[in-house]
Design an enzyme around this catalytic site. Structure first.
Site, PDB file in Angstrom:
ATOM      1  N   HIS A  53     -35.643 -39.862  -7.140  1.00 44.35           N
ATOM      2  CA  HIS A  53     -35.932 -38.851  -8.173  1.00 44.35           C
ATOM      3  C   HIS A  53     -36.653 -39.492  -9.356  1.00 44.35           C
ATOM      4  CE1 HIS A  53     -34.372 -34.987 -10.293  1.00 44.35           C
ATOM      5  NE2 HIS A  53     -35.504 -35.408 -10.838  1.00 44.35           N
ATOM      6  N   ASP A 101     -33.675 -39.913 -12.017  1.00 44.30           N
ATOM      7  CA  ASP A 101     -34.391 -38.830 -12.710  1.00 44.30           C
ATOM      8  C   ASP A 101     -35.214 -39.407 -13.870  1.00 44.30           C
ATOM      9  OD1 ASP A 101     -35.387 -36.387 -13.451  1.00 44.30           O
ATOM     10  OD2 ASP A 101     -33.466 -35.496 -14.017  1.00 44.30           O
TER      11      ASP A 101
END
Ligand SMILES: [Zn+2]
Ligand SMILES: [Zn+2]
Length: 406
Positions: free
Chosen positions: A36, A279
């Site tokens: 991610h 992320d």
């Protein structure tokens, strides 16, 4: 270990070769894998580009990364996928996989042409950044992705519930900020799991941040082709940071109370959550140096990920080093396929770490073009000193340890 033609050729003692590497005192792990990341290319190269994003990944010990499609243009057409794949081959220091969009424009309405996206080089599909508005639309997306042979990465968020900027709890009340309840994530996670079990799609639920969502993932273990990750920041930080009112600490899903943080930690320890993903979300300073309510959500992730988790969890006695490496290398490596192991024949993707090194995360020392790391100023233990992809060094902090030997 002997490397040849980009692969691990032999494992054992007393092996010789034309180039040798002195790893005395260091730990060698299978390269970390981050499913991610937002490298902001194409479109926002002022915040990050392929060169800086992959340098940040390499500095964090990541040898494979999956890039999310919420760029400008959005990665929702085959021509955008193939263009990006070509650029990554030329410009990325690490292996980079492209996630295409699940819906055209990430709008949650019309499905993308997944078969063509796959032919163009897409590795998976995702509408990350947004949840899917309707269960019916999501179910169709899963069915189509399954028939196209593409995994789906889901950002689980119900936008009718997620109307605030931080977690809806005590810290939000004290700060006078609008909150989004945990149910915004939990209801979307439950919907995703039920539909994944029913459709048989290969689904990965990313950035699980609540204790209930983690428990729901556990409930569906074995009945759906589902994996799930959580992030270093949801594992190590809580909503307490909201009291600073600093835009830096805005992130989505938001930082949660300690009860959620500890629930997510337990789920990672027990393997209910399969792995960690960062992320990695760079933002320009003018988007972060703002009151919390106005700031863009997101943190840098790649560079301090291992050290943040090693310091708090392994040195804190809450996670074994073996489980941490499983969560950063082996399990996400299996998910991307063919990565995250040190067996003979595997790609020579390796991460060298000095577990004894103490270092302070500095704004000016990050490889990323942005500096929105929540760990800036923190002193951490354990530092990635070398990263090798396909047998070639892509990050070498010492300049000595990779030297050729006569
Ligand atoms: Zn997301
Ligand atoms: Zn994201």
């Amino acid at each position: 270990m002997r490397l040849s033609s980009g692969r691990i050729a032999e494992v054992g003692d007393g092996l010789r070769g034309p180039r040798e590497m002195d790893a005395e005192g260091l730990h060698l792990f299978p390269g970390f894998v981050d499913v991610h990341a937002h490298w902001r290319a194409p479109g926002r190269e002022d915040e990050e580009d392929i060169q800086s994003g992959s340098a940040a990944a390499a500095a964090g010990g990541f040898t494979s990364v999956v890039m999310m499609p919420n760029t400008d243009p959005i990665v929702d057409r085959p021509v955008v996928v193939s263009g990006l794949v070509r650029r990554l081959e030329r410009e990325s220091r690490v292996r980079a996989h492209v996630s295409a969009a699940l819906h055209v424009g990430l709008a949650g309405e019309r499905l993308t042409e997944m078969r063509l996206l796959k032919q163009a080089g897409a590795f998976c599909v995702s509408d990350d950044g947004l949840g899917t508005a309707s269960a019916g639309v999501l179910r169709n997306g899963m069915l189509y992705a399954r028939s196209a042979g593409l995994p789906v990465i889901l950002h689980c968020e119900d936008h009718t519930l997620a109307t605030g900027v931080v977690h809806d709890g005590l810290a939000a009340s004290l700060a006078g900020l609008p909150g989004s309840p945990a149910s915004a994530e939990d209801t979307a996670t439950a919907t995703a799991l039920i539909l994944a079990a029913e459709t048989g799609a290969k689904v990965h639920i990313t950035h699980v941040s609540t204790a209930l969502s983690a428990a729901l993932v556990g409930f569906f273990d074995g009945s759906a082709d589902v994996t799930a990750d959580t992030t270093p920041h949801h594992l190590t930080l809580t909503e307490d940071l909201v009291s600073t009112l600093e835009g830096l600490y805005r992130v989505n899903p938001p930082l949660r109370p300690e009860s959620d943080r500890s629930g997510v930690e337990r789920a990672l320890r027990e393997g209910v959550l399969d792995f960690v993903a960062t992320d990695h979300a760079p933002h320009a300073s003018e988007e972060k140096e703002l009151p919390l309510e106005e700031a863009a959500p997101g943190f840098l992730g790649h560079e301090p990920a291992f050290a943040a988790l090693y310091t708090d969890f392994v040195l804190g006695g809450r996670l074994t080093l073996g489980r941490l490496i499983q969560a950063m290398s082996c399990a996400p490596g299996r998910w991307v396929g063919g990565a995250g192991n040190l067996t003979v024949g595997a790609p020579a993707d390796l991460t060298l770490v000095d577990l004894s090194e103490e270092w302070t995360v500095g704004r000016g020392t990050l490889a990323s073009r942005s500096s929105n790391s929540p760990y800036v100023g923190r002193t951490l233990n354990g530092r990635v000193v070398g990263t090798i992809v396909g047998g070639e060094p892509v990050h070498d902090r010492t300049g000595v340890k990779f030297g050729a030997r006569a």
